[in-house]
Design a protein around this motif. Sequence first.
Motif, short mmCIF file in Angstrom:
data_model
loop_
_atom_site.label_atom_id
_atom_site.label_comp_id
_atom_site.label_asym_id
_atom_site.label_seq_id
_atom_site.Cartn_x
_atom_site.Cartn_y
_atom_site.Cartn_z
N SER A 105 -34.57 130.00 81.16
CA SER A 105 -33.74 129.62 80.27
C SER A 105 -32.56 129.67 80.04
O SER A 105 -33.24 131.45 79.07
CB SER A 105 -34.62 128.23 79.47
OG SER A 105 -35.26 128.40 78.58
N LYS A 106 -31.80 129.82 78.50
CA LYS A 106 -30.77 130.77 78.37
C LYS A 106 -31.37 130.62 77.21
O LYS A 106 -31.36 131.78 76.45
CB LYS A 106 -29.69 130.12 78.22
CG LYS A 106 -28.83 130.56 77.61
CD LYS A 106 -27.44 129.53 77.18
CE LYS A 106 -26.28 130.15 76.08
NZ LYS A 106 -25.21 129.53 75.85
N ASP A 107 -32.14 129.61 76.84
CA ASP A 107 -33.04 129.85 75.69
C ASP A 107 -34.44 130.87 75.24
O ASP A 107 -34.41 132.21 74.36
CB ASP A 107 -33.73 128.69 75.20
CG ASP A 107 -33.00 127.52 74.70
OD1 ASP A 107 -32.09 128.00 74.10
OD2 ASP A 107 -33.31 126.53 74.69
N ALA A 110 -32.40 134.23 75.16
CA ALA A 110 -31.53 134.74 73.95
C ALA A 110 -32.84 135.22 72.63
O ALA A 110 -32.57 135.86 72.47
CB ALA A 110 -31.20 133.59 73.04
N LEU A 143 -27.43 137.04 78.77
CA LEU A 143 -26.20 135.50 78.90
C LEU A 143 -25.50 135.75 79.11
O LEU A 143 -24.26 136.49 78.84
CB LEU A 143 -26.72 135.46 76.78
CG LEU A 143 -28.12 135.32 76.09
CD1 LEU A 143 -28.03 134.84 74.82
CD2 LEU A 143 -28.74 133.23 76.94
N SER A 144 -24.66 134.39 78.99
CA SER A 144 -23.23 134.75 79.76
C SER A 144 -22.31 134.28 78.38
O SER A 144 -23.36 133.19 77.55
CB SER A 144 -23.05 133.17 80.60
OG SER A 144 -21.60 133.07 80.93
N GLU A 150 -21.50 130.69 72.36
CA GLU A 150 -20.71 132.35 72.04
C GLU A 150 -19.93 132.89 71.29
O GLU A 150 -19.75 133.62 71.15
CB GLU A 150 -21.17 132.82 73.80
CG GLU A 150 -22.26 132.95 74.38
CD GLU A 150 -23.23 133.00 73.92
OE1 GLU A 150 -23.28 134.31 73.24
OE2 GLU A 150 -24.33 132.10 74.27
#
Length: 164
Positions: A105-107, A110, A143-144, A150
Amino acid sequence: EYVEVDQSNADLAVLAAALAYASHYSRGASGPGHPDLRLGGLTFAQLSRKCIPSSDGIFKLGHIQALLLLVLRDMGKGDWNPAWRSVGLAVRALQEILDETPEPSKDHLATQQLCLILDTVVALRLARQPQLCALDVTSRGFLSEDGHEEWEPWAAAENVSFHS
């Protein structure tokens, strides 16, 4: 309501670590020697560490995020060796989670990128070899930068120094 303080409670680990970090910097204006804030006899950092598994425990992403917040706090206090040990545990525990996660996931991404940054900074400060390199992170993607969060405005904390 009573909250269980044990190693399965990753959410409490993150919350306590965030409070430990914030209380360290918010009391910076009070001067050195100001006692750490306590909850039930424990400092927030101690409470967070109590919720983080030992090396043979089962880690969740929240445990790793709590470790990274404690690394930031240790860096701010000039406690570089504890920061080194904590970031090392965070890197290894996250690697285990990512190995079992086909689509991170994004998390996850990150957290992995923060591991790279903190591992590198602490290693440089102690003149040691970092555990991660850029290739470790880039192999899973970035990450995007197009997401709303962001581009949120951010204000740096005042009077932050990382000198020992």
